[in-house]
Write a protein that holds these residues in place. Structure first.
Motif, PDB file in Angstrom:
ATOM      1  N   ILE A 235     -25.048  -2.777   2.853  1.00  0.00           N
ATOM      2  CA  ILE A 235     -23.978  -1.804   3.075  1.00  0.00           C
ATOM      3  C   ILE A 235     -23.123  -1.715   1.812  1.00  0.00           C
ATOM      4  O   ILE A 235     -22.868  -2.725   1.148  1.00  0.00           O
ATOM      5  N   THR A 236     -22.675  -0.499   1.496  1.00  0.00           N
ATOM      6  CA  THR A 236     -21.831  -0.289   0.319  1.00  0.00           C
ATOM      7  C   THR A 236     -20.365  -0.152   0.737  1.00  0.00           C
ATOM      8  O   THR A 236     -20.028   0.682   1.575  1.00  0.00           O
ATOM      9  N   TRP A 237     -19.531  -0.986   0.151  1.00  0.00           N
ATOM     10  CA  TRP A 237     -18.085  -0.917   0.383  1.00  0.00           C
ATOM     11  C   TRP A 237     -17.454  -0.365  -0.895  1.00  0.00           C
ATOM     12  O   TRP A 237     -17.435  -1.034  -1.929  1.00  0.00           O
ATOM     13  N   VAL A 238     -16.973   0.854  -0.831  1.00  0.00           N
ATOM     14  CA  VAL A 238     -16.391   1.504  -2.005  1.00  0.00           C
ATOM     15  C   VAL A 238     -14.949   1.066  -2.179  1.00  0.00           C
ATOM     16  O   VAL A 238     -14.114   1.259  -1.294  1.00  0.00           O
ATOM     17  N   VAL A 239     -14.668   0.479  -3.343  1.00  0.00           N
ATOM     18  CA  VAL A 239     -13.320   0.091  -3.723  1.00  0.00           C
ATOM     19  C   VAL A 239     -12.866   1.068  -4.804  1.00  0.00           C
ATOM     20  O   VAL A 239     -13.459   1.108  -5.886  1.00  0.00           O
ATOM     21  N   PRO A 240     -11.854   1.893  -4.539  1.00  0.00           N
ATOM     22  CA  PRO A 240     -11.500   2.969  -5.465  1.00  0.00           C
ATOM     23  C   PRO A 240     -10.611   2.561  -6.631  1.00  0.00           C
ATOM     24  O   PRO A 240      -9.837   3.369  -7.143  1.00  0.00           O
ATOM     25  N   PHE A 241     -10.727   1.293  -7.033  1.00  0.00           N
ATOM     26  CA  PHE A 241      -9.954   0.780  -8.166  1.00  0.00           C
ATOM     27  C   PHE A 241     -10.878  -0.061  -9.046  1.00  0.00           C
ATOM     28  O   PHE A 241     -11.988  -0.425  -8.643  1.00  0.00           O
ATOM     29  N   SER A 242     -10.414  -0.388 -10.235  1.00  0.00           N
ATOM     30  CA  SER A 242     -11.257  -1.085 -11.208  1.00  0.00           C
ATOM     31  C   SER A 242     -11.510  -2.536 -10.818  1.00  0.00           C
ATOM     32  O   SER A 242     -10.739  -3.130 -10.064  1.00  0.00           O
ATOM     33  N   PRO A 243     -12.580  -3.130 -11.348  1.00  0.00           N
ATOM     34  CA  PRO A 243     -12.878  -4.536 -11.064  1.00  0.00           C
ATOM     35  C   PRO A 243     -11.790  -5.457 -11.614  1.00  0.00           C
ATOM     36  O   PRO A 243     -11.111  -5.134 -12.582  1.00  0.00           O
ATOM     37  N   GLY A 244     -11.636  -6.603 -10.966  1.00  0.00           N
ATOM     38  CA  GLY A 244     -10.752  -7.631 -11.486  1.00  0.00           C
ATOM     39  C   GLY A 244      -9.355  -7.671 -10.908  1.00  0.00           C
ATOM     40  O   GLY A 244      -8.646  -8.657 -11.082  1.00  0.00           O
ATOM     41  N   GLY A 245      -8.945  -6.623 -10.202  1.00  0.00           N
ATOM     42  CA  GLY A 245      -7.613  -6.593  -9.614  1.00  0.00           C
ATOM     43  C   GLY A 245      -7.601  -7.201  -8.218  1.00  0.00           C
ATOM     44  O   GLY A 245      -8.627  -7.645  -7.694  1.00  0.00           O
ATOM     45  N   ILE A 246      -6.428  -7.189  -7.587  1.00  0.00           N
ATOM     46  CA  ILE A 246      -6.287  -7.778  -6.258  1.00  0.00           C
ATOM     47  C   ILE A 246      -7.136  -7.064  -5.220  1.00  0.00           C
ATOM     48  O   ILE A 246      -7.732  -7.697  -4.336  1.00  0.00           O
ATOM     49  N   THR A 247      -7.241  -5.740  -5.322  1.00  0.00           N
ATOM     50  CA  THR A 247      -8.045  -4.986  -4.371  1.00  0.00           C
ATOM     51  C   THR A 247      -9.499  -5.392  -4.456  1.00  0.00           C
ATOM     52  O   THR A 247     -10.158  -5.661  -3.450  1.00  0.00           O
ATOM     53  N   ASP A 248      -9.992  -5.449  -5.674  1.00  0.00           N
ATOM     54  CA  ASP A 248     -11.392  -5.811  -5.905  1.00  0.00           C
ATOM     55  C   ASP A 248     -11.683  -7.237  -5.464  1.00  0.00           C
ATOM     56  O   ASP A 248     -12.654  -7.496  -4.732  1.00  0.00           O
ATOM     57  N   SER A 249     -10.844  -8.182  -5.873  1.00  0.00           N
ATOM     58  CA  SER A 249     -11.100  -9.591  -5.527  1.00  0.00           C
ATOM     59  C   SER A 249     -10.974  -9.819  -4.027  1.00  0.00           C
ATOM     60  O   SER A 249     -11.759 -10.571  -3.430  1.00  0.00           O
ATOM     61  N   GLY A 250     -10.007  -9.148  -3.390  1.00  0.00           N
ATOM     62  CA  GLY A 250      -9.860  -9.284  -1.940  1.00  0.00           C
ATOM     63  C   GLY A 250     -11.057  -8.735  -1.199  1.00  0.00           C
ATOM     64  O   GLY A 250     -11.564  -9.355  -0.253  1.00  0.00           O
ATOM     65  N   ALA A 251     -11.531  -7.565  -1.617  1.00  0.00           N
ATOM     66  CA  ALA A 251     -12.693  -6.958  -0.975  1.00  0.00           C
ATOM     67  C   ALA A 251     -13.924  -7.842  -1.123  1.00  0.00           C
ATOM     68  O   ALA A 251     -14.706  -8.011  -0.173  1.00  0.00           O
TER      69      ALA A 251
END
Length: 323
Positions: free
Chosen positions: A30-46
């Motif tokens: 399954i693909t989970w689209v994170v609409p922000f760049s890698p390395g930030g809180i959104t990316d690491s949390g996801a």
């Protein structure tokens, strides 16, 4: 009578087909689209959640970063994705609530483009500057900004993002003018803050705490209505005399419209069990985030509607005009 029987048969066939899809779902990654760049809180949390979620579902959950335009690029991608449950969005305030109030033309309508699945977490933001900044307190920063209009620049992920809205509230409450600098995510902005390229960030405890503890950055305040348990020495903006600068950012999960209900139900249940995992509870608590248990499907849709009312009021109070 024959037509009625045929109609009932068709409905039964659709329901049966949907149930069969859910029984077989998921049978591939399954693909989970994170609409922000890698390395930030959104990316690491996801990525942290994706690992536990994948174990629950029995298939890998792959993070795909699609940054740009404060999350609009990723939201557009998911809005146009095949509604089969294999692509979903990490949806924050902007994509599902704020942007229709700020942009006259969007390629999607958040109310009709997405199906609410489950809430993730909500978090206040810290007002952070470098340790060597010429202002040591929030009031000193305000005084400096009044003497130097628009000289202090601050990070956002774009027009209508949580950082932008809080920045506008701060300017309105304090009677100052700041300059917004859009980035594709917090990681590159943090690099620039530490290097002196930008002056201030409005971001989360999990991103800022290590650098504050290392003495590189200083927190001038927090946007919550009460102090953070993990950083009790940091005063809220409200207690420093700015009661209108209370703002909380949140994140949720949404699917493309048209996804069969049995698949929506199965994914919502998997997220509910994932967020009940002790590892997840500790992860969010350590980062100063409040989880959103039980906020799924219809309840999440109602939450979005409530947030639209609140956000519209914030935008009007801040005097932000749609583009």
């Amino acid at each position: 009578m024959k037509l009625l029987t045929t109609a009932f048969a068709a409905i039964a066939a659709i329901i049966t087909a949907g149930a069969a899809l859910a029984d077989d779902y998921p049978n591939r990654p399954i693909t989970w689209v994170v609409p922000f760049s890698p390395g930030g809180i959104t990316d690491s949390g996801a990525r942290t959640v994706a690992k536990v979620l994948g174990e629950r579902l029995g298939q890998p959950v792959v993070i795909e970063n699609k940054p740009g335009a404060g999350g609009i690029v990723g939201a557009e991608y998911v809005a146009n994705a095949k509604p089969d449950g294999y692509t979903f969005l990490y949806a924050s305030n902007g994509a599902v609530v704020t942007y229709p109030f700020l942009y006259k033309k969007l390629t999607f309508d958040p109310k009709t483009a997405f199906i609410p699945v489950h809430g993730m977490s909500s978090s206040p933001m810290l007002v952070v500057v470098r340790a060597d900044a010429p202002y040591k307190t929030f009031d000193e920063m305000v005084a400096y900004a009044k003497k130097n209009p628009e000289k202090i620049n601050y990070f956002t992920v774009g027009q209508g993002s949580a950082q932008h809205l809080l920045g506008e509230l701060i300017q309105k409450e304090a009677g100052i003018k700041l300059t917004q600098i859009p980035y594709k995510g917090s990681a590159p902005a943090l690099t620039d803050l530490l290097a002196g390229t930008i002056d201030m960030m409005l971001d989360y405890q999990s991103v800022m705490a290590p650098h504050i503890e290392a003495g590189k950055l200083r927190a001038l305040g927090v946007s919550s209505d009460k102090r953070l348990a993990g950083m009790p020495e940091v005063k809220t903006l409200a207690e420093q005399g700015y009661p209108g600068a209370v703002f909380t950012a949140w994140s949720t999960i949404v699917l493309p419209a048209g996804t069969p209900q049995p698949i929506v139900d199965k994914l919502a249940d998997a997220f509910a069990k994932t967020f009940a995992d002790p590892e997840m509870i500790k992860y969010f608590a350590d980062r100063g985030s409040n989880m959103m248990p039980g906020l799924a499907k219809e309840k999440l849709a109602a939450f979005f509607e409530d947030e639209r009312v609140k956000t519209k009021a914030i935008i009007e109070r801040a005097g932000i005009q749609p583009e």
